[in-house]
Design a protein around this motif. Structure first.
Motif, short mmCIF file in Angstrom:
data_model
loop_
_atom_site.label_atom_id
_atom_site.label_comp_id
_atom_site.label_asym_id
_atom_site.label_seq_id
_atom_site.Cartn_x
_atom_site.Cartn_y
_atom_site.Cartn_z
N THR A 101 0.85 -1.20 0.00
CA THR A 101 0.00 0.00 0.00
C THR A 101 0.88 1.25 0.00
O THR A 101 1.98 1.23 0.58
N CYS A 154 0.15 3.98 1.52
CA CYS A 154 -0.35 4.86 2.58
C CYS A 154 0.73 5.34 3.54
O CYS A 154 0.49 6.28 4.31
N CYS A 186 -4.13 8.58 3.21
CA CYS A 186 -5.11 7.55 2.89
C CYS A 186 -6.25 7.59 3.90
O CYS A 186 -6.12 8.16 4.98
N SER A 187 -7.34 6.96 3.54
CA SER A 187 -8.50 6.91 4.43
C SER A 187 -9.27 5.64 4.13
O SER A 187 -9.31 5.16 2.99
N PRO A 209 -7.54 0.77 2.76
CA PRO A 209 -7.55 2.24 2.68
C PRO A 209 -7.20 2.71 1.27
O PRO A 209 -6.42 2.08 0.56
N VAL A 248 -6.18 6.14 -1.37
CA VAL A 248 -5.48 7.43 -1.40
C VAL A 248 -6.50 8.55 -1.54
O VAL A 248 -7.31 8.55 -2.48
#
Length: 714
Positions: free
Chosen positions: A50, A52, A59-60, A68, A70
């Protein structure tokens, strides 16, 4: 290169990229599109699963997504040279793209706008070119667009009217040309900033710009080739809007309606054929500051004027004689007033003698004068003279100086009064002192040093004393002596906002309803805005936090402690409290340090940084978030993101909005019963998030913050 081609290419060159998410693959296209950037992309590893944890990437967690996604790219000011790859358009949850202050070139790819969640696009100060992308306004959530200081060109397209959610549009310092379109503004009900300055726009200013009722700050159309008259419709804009129409080809008379009355002359300079107030050029062909004599009346003045360049000798002699007589008369009045005051028997001199002609025994007068001089108390005339000299850098030093003429007391009142410790900090101890007339004041002890800098200290204190606003604590007097420096200000009776929010139990006061919190936010914003915009020095506070927002019994807020850091610097030492008022009050360890200030702006955390008004805006935003959430930034340490420390409170709130969390999960639980104010709470959240932007240039001025808060609930 299409996303599928890129994926194939990456699998050939980097087999390990197979484990990287699709968002990570799209970001690798940005890395490959930039020349160099080894430091910036040092942790962008294709072997990660990832992106993140990569620098500059936020990220969320998204509902319905297994991992998650971006939501933010922040690579501003990294000296990156390259192009913006179209693959970034595959980041379907990307909300913020921040690439400003780099060297990106080429056009903005239309595929970028496939990232339909984008609401903020900051590409200013690059080398981007090409026309304004018409498809950009297919981004239905777009709120912030900054293309300033690039090389964009061409006309603004009619599709601009579809950007109905825009709040900030900045196209300054490009090469846009043609007319400013007239039919695109009517639907922009959220627009608060419009800057089209320093382009090649021509033609008239559209009347429709006057319909931008949400506009605040400055409407900037300067340094273009606009022509025609200034439309009277601009007078409909809010009174807080400033115009900047400089350096165009505007003609005719400046309208005198509505918000035009609030504009200064600088707003219209550089338009040779523009006339009327506030310019000095009247519209009848003469300057407003001078009259002209024409026609038959001019002959009547032939005996007065020797020529157009000067006065006749006879008139010069007459004027000189009148001046001499006036000076002599003023001199006689001054001498009379001087001897009249000298004969006043109710005054005394600190030379150790009663004044000539005084009533009462000489011994009584001598004792009174000796007591006053010993305590540093001066007569009215002497005090006024000393205040004048202090402000001008005179030689007088020491004593008690009443800044407010309507609030007088003597030093012995202060020395004999009961005193109670209100608080201790790195800025000294604050005491509550009740004067003989029952009026309480707050007394702050600053320390003992700085004896050689009295003039500087006095000038600074008098500047602070001139600040008078209903939401700012009033400084009433100060005391200067070799071993003591005191500030005497109004005592505000109900503690401070930090105590109201947390109290002894850690719970907010039951009196902090939503309406009370909104009133506190509005009042504090008004006070801080006044410090920034209207005070004599246009002060920067530098230390906005709940403990510096005092409350009275009606929960009206008062900004306190502005200017103290400067005064502490002048005294030259950390305040100790070794003996105040006869040594009867407690001591505080002078080496005691305050906790880390998590209300500071990110840029304020770097050594040798100088306070700015944008620091205060950020700190005020944290205070707003604390009012809204009931959480404090001190409850957890700051988190380092992209080499910038951000309080977890800001990150937590932003994450909540990005994930579209229920409002009930973010708002102070004690406010949940007030469901009717949900819209107001959301509006204050938006103000707070604007204040806490990481980039200080993006943050609004306190004036704008205050105006936006005033509109909420009114």
């Amino acid at each position: 290169m299409t996303p599928s081609t890129l994926l194939y290419f990456l699998l050939l060159i980097f087999p390990s990229a197979l484990s990287l998410s699709s968002d990570g693959l799209a970001l690798l296209s940005l890395k490959s599109a930039v020349d160099g950037g080894a430091v910036t992309f040092s942790d962008w590893n294709d072997g990660d699963t990832t992106p993140c944890r990569w620098s500059g990437i936020a990220c969320s967690s998204i509902s319905g997504e297994p991992e998650p996604r971006v939501v933010g790219i922040a690579l501003a000011g990294k000296s990156l040279r390259g192009y913006i790859p179209s693959e970034l358009g595959t980041l379907r949850y990307l909300r913020r793209l921040n690439l400003h202050d780099n060297e990106f070139y080429g056009v903005v790819p239309v595929q970028l706008f496939n990232a339909t969640a984008l609401h903020s696009l900051y590409l200013h100060r690059n080398n981007l070119s090409g026309p304004f992308p018409p498809s950009l306004c297919t981004l239905r959530r777009l709120e912030n667009l900054d293309f300033s200081e690039n090389s964009f060109s061409g006309h603004l397209p009619p599709e601009l009217k579809d950007c109905k959610q825009l709040q900030r549009l900045n196209l300054a310092r490009n090469n846009f040309s043609g007319d400013i379109p007239a039919n695109v503004w009517s639907g922009m009900d959220e627009l608060v900033q419009l800057d089209l300055s320093d382009n090649q726009f021509e033609g008239p200013i559209p009347d429709e710009l006057g319909d931008l009722s949400s506009l605040s700050g400055t409407l900037n159309l300067s340094f273009n080739h606009l022509s025609g008259k200034v439309p009277a419709s601009l007078g409909k804009l809010p009174a807080t809007v400033s115009f900047d129409l400089r350096n165009n080809n505007l003609t005719g008379e400046i309208p005198q309606t509505g918000s035009f009355s609030n504009q200064g002359p600088t707003a219209f300079l550089g338009n040779p054929n523009l006339c009327g107030f506030p310019l000095r050029k009247s519209c009848n062909g003469s300057d407003s500051g001078r009259g002209s004599q024409e026609g038959p009346d001019a002959a009547a003045h032939a005996g007065t004027f020797h020529s157009e360049k000067g006065l006749s000798p006879g008139l010069i002699i007459l004027i000189s004689a009148a001046d001499a007589a006036g000076v002599a008369l003023i001199g006689l009045v001054i001498v009379y007033v001087y001897w009249k005051r000298k004969d006043d028997g109710n005054a005394c001199s600190c030379a150790g003698k009663s004044k000539f002609g005084g009533s009462g025994s000489g011994e009584e007068k001598m004792n009174l004068c000796a007591l006053q001089c010993m305590n540093g108390v001066k007569s009215d005339e002497e005090e006024e003279e000393e205040e004048e000299e202090a402000g001008e850098g005179g030689r007088v030093e020491g004593g008690l100086v009443n800044i407010d003429k309507g609030f007088r007391f003597e030093l012995d009142e202060l020395l004999r009064a009961s005193a109670y410790v209100l608080g201790k900090s790195g800025l000294g101890i604050v005491y509550k002192v009740v004067l003989a007339n029952g009026v309480p004041v707050a007394v702050r002890r600053l320390g003992e040093g700085g004896d050689q800098r009295y003039k500087e200290f006095a000038a600074e204190v008098h500047a602070i004393g001139k600040v008078r606003h209903p939401n700012i604590v009033r400084l009433r007097a100060y005391y200067w002596a070799h071993d003591e420096k005191l500030l005497i200000s109004d005592f505000i009776s109900n503690g401070n906002l930090a105590q109201a929010l947390r109290g002894r139990s850690g719970q907010p006061s039951p009196n902090l309803s939503w309406s009370t919190r909104l009133r506190i936010a509005k009042g504090a914003a008004r006070g801080l805005s006044y410090l920034h915009e209207c005070s004599p020095r246009k002060f920067v506070h530098g230390d906005i936090k709940p403990s510096n927002i005092l409350l009275d019994n009606d929960y009206q807020p008062y900004i306190s402690d502005f200017g103290l850091n400067r005064l502490i610097s002048i005294t030259g030492n950390t305040p100790s409290t070794g003996g105040l008022m006869g040594g009867a009050l407690p001591y505080m360890n002078s080496s005691q340090k305050e906790k880390t200030n998590n209300y500071k702006a990110p840029e304020a955390r770097f050594p040798s940084s100088r306070p700015t008004q944008k620091w205060d805006v950020y700190s005020f935003g944290i205070v707003l978030l604390e009012l809204l959430t009931g959480r404090t930034p001190e409850s957890s340490p700051t988190t380092s993101t992209s080499s910038v420390e951000v309080p977890d409170l800001v990150r937590w709130v932003r994450k909540g909005f990005e994930q579209e969390s229920p409002l009930s999960e973010m708002v102070d639980p004690s406010l949940l019963q007030e469901v009717r104010v949900k819209k107001e709470v959301l509006a204050v959240f938006h103000v707070a998030l604007a204040c806490t932007e990481g980039d200080p240039e993006v943050r609004p001025r306190m004036k704008t913050v205050s105006e936006n808060l005033e509109r909420i609930g009114s």
